[in-house]
Design a protein around this motif. Structure first.
Motif, short mmCIF file in Angstrom:
data_model
loop_
_atom_site.label_atom_id
_atom_site.label_comp_id
_atom_site.label_asym_id
_atom_site.label_seq_id
_atom_site.Cartn_x
_atom_site.Cartn_y
_atom_site.Cartn_z
N VAL A 186 0.84 -1.20 0.00
CA VAL A 186 0.00 0.00 0.00
C VAL A 186 0.88 1.25 0.00
O VAL A 186 2.12 1.17 0.08
N ASP A 187 0.22 2.39 -0.08
CA ASP A 187 0.92 3.67 -0.02
C ASP A 187 1.55 3.82 1.37
O ASP A 187 0.85 3.86 2.39
N ARG A 188 2.86 3.91 1.42
CA ARG A 188 3.56 3.99 2.70
C ARG A 188 3.22 5.26 3.47
O ARG A 188 3.26 5.29 4.70
N ARG A 189 2.88 6.31 2.74
CA ARG A 189 2.50 7.56 3.41
C ARG A 189 1.25 7.36 4.26
O ARG A 189 1.16 7.87 5.39
N GLN A 225 4.26 0.88 11.78
CA GLN A 225 4.79 2.10 11.15
C GLN A 225 6.23 1.99 10.68
O GLN A 225 6.58 2.46 9.59
N ARG A 226 7.08 1.38 11.49
CA ARG A 226 8.51 1.49 11.22
C ARG A 226 8.94 0.86 9.91
O ARG A 226 9.81 1.41 9.21
N PRO A 227 8.36 -0.27 9.47
CA PRO A 227 8.75 -0.76 8.13
C PRO A 227 8.41 0.23 7.02
O PRO A 227 9.20 0.43 6.09
N ALA A 228 7.25 0.87 7.11
CA ALA A 228 6.88 1.86 6.10
C ALA A 228 7.83 3.05 6.15
O ALA A 228 8.27 3.57 5.11
#
Length: 432
Positions: A81-84, A129-132
């Motif tokens: 998905v969009d990481r943002r 969160q941290r992987p994104a």
């Protein structure tokens, strides 16, 4: 002489090249300055409510399972998905958990169980969160600037880690938990507003849906690469054996230096900051495996010395040296990861990275807390430091490819550089 000193200064190329890098840099600093208040207030509040080192160390056990499960899933999610969007939604969730801490602290008799519930929730959201966040760097910064970007990110964290704990220690000691948690809430509110301004970072073409099969694919890739495996294993060992932060309140009591607690939390960051401020040479380094090994070993030696000495000022100096060693190792790890991992599985490998540099400290908290309850804080610290040095030596011996890693000749690094060039030609990258 002037040119030599200039060459040591941080390379600002990523800051000039990428708008999103600048935005994330500022956002990360704001978030850290706010959240560090809770990071210090939470274990102190548990200590005040229970008086038990084991109860403080148990915070790591509560965080462990959510961190593992959601860290792995977060890695697969970041590839799909969009990481943002992942970063924005999880940042908002962390802000809501900070509100829970604030409300609990405002009660006439604050309760213990919400502190553990929030700790578990923070671990889950951080795992998502941290992987994104980590996999975003290789998409917004040119490939040849990744080492410089890692150094600048480290500089950001060290600025926050020095100013934050020192201020948090004073706020908690003299104003109490309520102002500390209120600052955390404000920090997350500002962070969410900045995250909304980030560019969209869509997944690569034909990205796989999040699944356990995809997670296993990433794990198999990591296992097949001795260089990556070595970075994970060394970081996990260093944090498990030599992460003393959770028992700093008890160390301060043993040394009759309660006033030094904030300085203990900040001392490691002072050493890290020195390395970051003189990191211009990092952009010219190609043997990043050496940084990983010798930095981790130096961390262990310095932590052992900090636990052995009874002079508070020497303790602070040793913790500063430990931070310098950790910074060197971290720069090596981050650069190797970003230089070698393909973008199609970058999120899943970032999920494994979360386990290596987050699970280690969580387990380390449990180890340090349990041992401190048995032997006292100082023996728990120096024995862990020695165990760290021994384990790093063994891992370096059985994984020689990590020591010989060279970005100019490593096949994965060269393949990744070609992939970045192709992505830029097709306009997939978000860097501006």
């Amino acid at each position: 002489m002037t040119s030599r000193l200039t060459a040591l200064l941080p390379d600002l190329s990523p800051w000039r090249t990428s708008r999103d890098f600048r935005l994330l840099w500022v956002q990360g600093l704001v978030t850290y300055l706010g959240s560090v208040m809770a990071l210090i207030a939470l274990p102190l509040q548990i200590k005040d409510l229970t008086g038990s080192p084991l109860a403080v160390g148990a915070m790591g056990a509560v965080e462990l399972v959510p961190l593992v499960v959601f860290g792995l899933y977060g890695g697969a999610l970041a590839d799909a998905v969009d990481r943002r969007k992942v970063i924005l939604l999880t940042e908002a969730g962390l802000g809501l958990l900070a509100v829970v801490l604030l409300v609990n602290a405002m009660l006439p008799s604050p309760m213990l169980w919400p502190l553990y519930v929030v700790a578990a929730g923070v671990a889950a959201l951080a795992g998502l969160q941290r992987p994104a966040m980590d996999s975003l760097l290789a998409r917004i910064v040119p490939h040849d600037q990744l080492a410089a970007a890692a150094a600048l990110n480290a500089l950001r964290w060290q600025i926050g880690a020095i100013a934050g704990p020192a201020a948090a220690g004073l706020v908690v000691a003299y104003a109490g938990n309520v102002p500390a948690y209120a600052t955390t809430v404000a920090g997350f509110a500002a962070s969410v507003l900045m995250c909304r301004r980030l560019s969209a970072v869509p997944p690569v073409e034909h990205a796989a849906r999040p699944s356990w099969r995809g997670i296993l694919e990433g794990a198999r890739y990591a296992w097949s690469r001795p260089v990556l495996l070595g970075t994970y294993a060394i970081d996990l060992a260093a944090m498990f054996f030599a992460f003393p932060n959770t028992i700093f309140p008890f160390l301060a009591d043993e040394l009759d230096a309660e006033w030094s607690l904030g300085l203990m939390y900040a001392a490691g960051s002072v050493g890290s900051l020195f390395v970051s401020l003189t990191s211009g040479w990092v952009s010219r380094t190609r043997r990043h495996g050496l940084l990983v090994v010798f930095g981790a070993a130096g961390w262990g030696v310095a932590v052992a010395a900090a636990g052995w000495t009874s002079n508070i000022w020497l303790v602070l100096v040793c913790l500063g040296l430990a931070g310098a060693g950790d910074m060197l190792s971290g720069l090596g790890r981050s650069t190797i990861w970003n230089q070698t991992i393909p973008d199609r599985i970058r999120g899943r490998l970032a999920g494994i990275e979360v386990l290596s540099y987050s699970v280690g400290p969580q387990l380390g908290q449990v180890r340090a807390g349990a041992m401190a309850g048995w032997t006292g804080a100082r023996p728990a610290i120096w024995t862990g430091g020695l165990a760290c040095v021994a384990t790093v030596g063994v891992l370096a011996a059985v994984l020689p490819k990590l020591l010989s890693y060279d970005a100019r000749t490593d096949e994965d690094a060269l393949r990744r550089a070609g992939e970045v060039t192709d992505l830029r030609k097709r306009g997939v990258t978000a860097a501006e």
